[in-house]
Design an enzyme around this catalytic site. Structure first.
Site, short mmCIF file in Angstrom:
data_model
loop_
_atom_site.label_atom_id
_atom_site.label_comp_id
_atom_site.label_asym_id
_atom_site.label_seq_id
_atom_site.Cartn_x
_atom_site.Cartn_y
_atom_site.Cartn_z
N HIS A 82 -4.17 -8.03 7.47
CA HIS A 82 -3.17 -7.33 8.45
C HIS A 82 -2.60 -8.60 9.19
O HIS A 82 -3.47 -9.42 9.88
CB HIS A 82 -3.64 -6.34 9.74
N ASP A 118 -1.85 1.39 6.68
CA ASP A 118 -0.89 1.64 5.83
C ASP A 118 -1.30 2.16 4.45
O ASP A 118 -0.76 3.08 3.77
CB ASP A 118 -0.10 0.43 5.73
#
Length: 434
Positions: free
Chosen positions: A311, A369
């Protein structure tokens, strides 16, 4: 002593033979900031910060992220505790008002949201102006922007009551708009909201029920949906939130500001990461090809990247991913999915990423995600709906940030500056002389 303390709160900037004091403001958590608001006036210089990645554009009390430690707080509460112990309505109240609701406050707020989920009936006809194959996010941008034409009694941003009404309206009506966008895209009739269902169950009912038979919401699926909403409710000053604030700084009505946030979220670099993760799984195709793609991911000369891992903000494990991982496995277990090749690939990739030294040492853990994409697919949503669901969840964060911005006396209309590198001043030459 006082002078020493005062000096400790300033930084000294030296330009040539001149020095300038830059005030330092301390945060409750996280890094302090240098106040450069007077820099141009005093030095005739701007700062240069592409993407504003080292610039605090506002003061906020809503969300806090520590990417190195893997921390996300809503109003001081760890996201894991809110997602595991509370529900989305409680999180909405917290983000809007700053404190967790009492039992009475929760009941009042929940009823206010539940009983305002219906749209003005004319809006259902508004959908028919879109092509059937329109992307649901395109419909969302248009319909949310049009809310100000239907609910113009809550567009005066200087009236606290109208801001309250607009805030609650958007939280209540966004699931209905999202479900209608989905139904329209697949050619099914709209399903009206039901006041006897909780927020997540009502949304699933509007998405998957049909008039010809009864639909019963699976409580495991409803709980998963509720957690997804909670985990995505806010994430500090990201691109879409900054867009909402920037639009709001001009005095634009709240519906227009949220529509601007949805448009920004639609960008693949922001809201499309879970869809990209599923596309990657499709590209891999079968479990036996995973080693090939793992080797490609480790090859710095290969442009291939594993989507859904690591991330930009979290250098440690994404705290939302821990809850999403558990939720994902609960949904898959409930469905007893044993013949979906994409899910088989996903589970094997997860196992490798959590054990392989290459990924562990670089903090390339599966992020939210990765798990949310798998979960939403398992729940029956097409990838075109993923960003719609993201915008539904993030609406409360946008609204909370917008309210905070409007009420901040120090907030000005957004006006970033630039480093101009174009042509210097030159004189116009007539066309017949060029």
């Amino acid at each position: 002593m006082d002078k020493a303390v005062e000096q400790a709160k300033n930084a000294i900037l030296t330009i040539g033979n001149k020095t300038y004091d830059l005030p330092i403001h301390d945060a409750t958590l996280g890094p302090s900031v240098l106040d450069v608001s007077a820099l141009y006036r005093e030095t005739d210089m701007f700062t240069y910060d592409p993407g504003f990645t080292s610039t605090a554009s506002c003061e906020s009390e809503i969300a806090y992220i520590d990417g190195d430690k893997g921390i996300l707080l809503y109003r001081g509460y760890p996201i894991e505790q809110l997602a595991e112990n509370g529900d989305f309505i409680e999180t909405c109240y917290l983000l809007l008002y700053g404190e967790l609701p009492s039992k009475k406050e929760y009941e009042e707020f929940n009823k206010a949201i539940t009983y305002h989920t219906m749209l003005h009936e004319q809006m259902s006809r508004f959908f028919t102006g879109f092509r059937r194959d329109a992307h649901p996010m395109a419909i969302m941008v248009g319909v949310v922007g049009a809310l100000s034409a239907f609910y113009h009694d809550s567009t005066d941003i200087n009236d606290p009551y109208q801001r309250l009404v607009a805030s609650r309206r958007m939280i209540a009506k966004m699931p209905t708009i999202a479900a209608m966008a989905y139904k329209y895209s697949i050619g099914q009739p709209f399903i009206y909201p039901r006041n006897d269902l909780d927020f997540a169950s009502n949304f699933l009912h509007m998405c998957f029920a049909v008039p010809c038979e009864e639909y019963k919401t699976n409580p495991v699926f409803a709980r998963a949906m509720d957690r997804i909403f909670t985990l995505h409710a806010d994430h500090e000053q990201n691109a879409s939130t900054s867009t909402v604030r920037l639009a709001g700084s001009s005095g634009a009505n709240p519906f227009a500001c949220i529509a601007a946030g949805i448009a920004c979220l639609w960008g693949p670099a922001h809201g499309g990461a879970n869809e990209a993760a599923l596309n990657m799984l499709s590209e891999i195709g079968t479990v036996d090809r995973i080693p090939e793609f793992i080797n490609r991911a480790k090859d710095k000369n290969d442009p291939f990247r594993l989507m859904g891992f690591g991330h930009r903000v979290y250098k440690n494990y994404d705290p939302r991913a821990r809850v999403m991982q558990q939720t994902c496995h609960e949904v898959l277990s409930e469905l007893s999915l044993t013949d979906d090749p994409l899910l088989d690939i996903a589970m094997e990739l997860e196992k490798i990423a959590l054990e392989d030294e290459y990924f562990v040492s670089r903090g390339l853990y599966p992020n939210i995600d990765f798990y949310s994409g798998i979960t939403l697919k398992a729940l029956g949503f097409p990838t075109t709906m993923f960003t719609v669901l993201f915008s539904l969840a993030r609406t409360v964060g946008w609204i909370a940030q917008w309210n905070e911005m409007v009420e901040d006396p120090s907030q000005k209309i957004g006006r970033p500056r630039q480093l101009y590198t174009g042509a210097a001043t030159r004189d116009y030459v007539r066309r017949d002389e060029r």
